[in-house]
Design an enzyme around this catalytic site. Sequence first.
Site, mmCIF file in Angstrom:
data_model
loop_
_atom_site.group_PDB
_atom_site.id
_atom_site.type_symbol
_atom_site.label_atom_id
_atom_site.label_comp_id
_atom_site.label_asym_id
_atom_site.label_seq_id
_atom_site.Cartn_x
_atom_site.Cartn_y
_atom_site.Cartn_z
ATOM 1 N N GLU A 287 33.857 17.230 13.508
ATOM 2 C CA GLU A 287 32.961 17.941 14.436
ATOM 3 C C GLU A 287 31.860 18.698 13.689
ATOM 4 O O GLU A 287 30.713 18.751 14.131
ATOM 5 C CB GLU A 287 33.793 18.930 15.277
ATOM 6 N N LYS B 155 22.867 12.712 10.556
ATOM 7 C CA LYS B 155 23.464 13.219 11.798
ATOM 8 C C LYS B 155 23.180 12.284 12.967
ATOM 9 O O LYS B 155 24.013 12.132 13.863
ATOM 10 C CB LYS B 155 22.948 14.633 12.068
#
Length: 430
Positions: free
Chosen positions: A131, A207
């Site tokens: 996460e 990302k």
Amino acid sequence: MAEPIKIGLLGMGVVGTGVLENLAENQEKLTNQIGRSLTVTKAFVRPSKEKERLAEKFDLTLVYEVEEILQDSEIAIVIETMGTIEPAKAYISASLKAGKHVVTANKDLLATHGTELIELAAENQVNLYYEASVAGGIPILRTLATSFAGDNISKVLGIVNGTTNFMLTKMVQEQRTYQDTLDEATALGFAESDPTNDVDGIDAAYKMVILSKFAFGMTITMDQMTIRGIRGLSAEDVAVAGKLGYAVKLIGSAIKINDSIHTEVGPVLVPKNHPLAAVQNEYNAVFVESSGIGESMYYGPGAGGRPTGTSIVADLAAIAQEIENGTTGRPFSPYQQELKLTPKDQIINSYFFSLEMPDHSGQFLKLAEIFTKLDAGFEQVSQAKGDGEKARVVIITHPISETTYAEIQNQIQLKTKFKFISSMKVMEEK
Ligand SMILES: NC(=O)c1ccc[n+]([C@@H]2O[C@H](COP(=O)([O-])OP(=O)(O)OC[C@H]3O[C@@H](n4cnc5c(N)ncnc54)[C@H](OP(=O)(O)O)[C@@H]3O)[C@@H](O)[C@H]2O)c1
């Protein structure tokens, strides 16, 4: 009370320490939810007095050989917060093979070797959670994997690099130069001594690889993306964009067109009334468009020991719960589809062009001819008064394809001596 779940920590820097602080502060709450406590028993570090002080504070044993964690059969979960590819990859692989669950914040590694590691975790029936690897403290990955499980996502737009967002905010609000804001970001510790990954868009691209996987189930590689950063961005262009009603932001976008996706990173003119334009300084945000929820945005700190540590502890809690339920081994994002990339002629956008041309009559006509021949209409044109020799011209086009955009650049180079200063995508008005 059942035995604590024992954890090994690899690397005890900013994020590693944030994890220890979070665990210490929230142990009671975690135990209340899971029924067992979560305890970091060993940390693998390089010798230093500072690490010894931390070890004492958090009541853990320092080890200087990684095997002391990898071969410790009591350790069920390994947290990797060392960063970079090697030796992190080797240590994570060894942990997974040894039947240990792994939590990491390492976006570089996940974006480049994620598939291999995810497969390894599945083969060994253990969990690999990350996460914290995207937008540090924003719980975006689990949200995409769970809350959007029954929704059809069409677009994910992210401000996922805090350093460049800090720099661009200062350039827009304080009319400062690229170098000046980079120096400040470095002095404040946002930018690394080598800022390449931030300013060239590479960190944001890592990302976006991970976000594309979670949003669309497709695994894209870094070399399949167009990656542009903000290096050398002109303060004048940022100012002109501001006058035209836009903020310049480094945007990572993953967009679904029919059954294909297009993922890229680059500076974009964002209309000032778009929620992403309001994301300032080092903050991050991920804006999602989907058929069920509609538009939603997830905003928060993209970095920092405590925010990132909180995301890691959330992963630990999720794994601990699965250990208790006997349900470990599922991938973090089970959604999987074959990758289909959108052809360039189907990627449609408005563009901002900034050019310098000789400041005498007939020059603009040359430019107009190139655009007209390629069927690219002007939505806005602004010409800054020249110094008698050179004039700065800024154009925003109507929507055109990526193929046309490339051809315009090509033709300007071939047929004129105009200096190309910058070109950026323009996000559509809300
Ligand atoms: N910082 C953030 O806000 C943030 C946010 C999201 C994700 N991340 C990710 O989190 C990870 C850690 O970042 P960080 O900011 O915590 O970095 P950091 O402060 O530099 O910490 C890394 C730690 O790992 C240790 N380390 C590195 N290589 C090692 C090796 N070969 N053997 C032993 N120890 C080693 C370093 O030891 P020394 O102290 O001896 O150098 C350092 O203490 C990275 O993957 C980063 O991308 C960071």
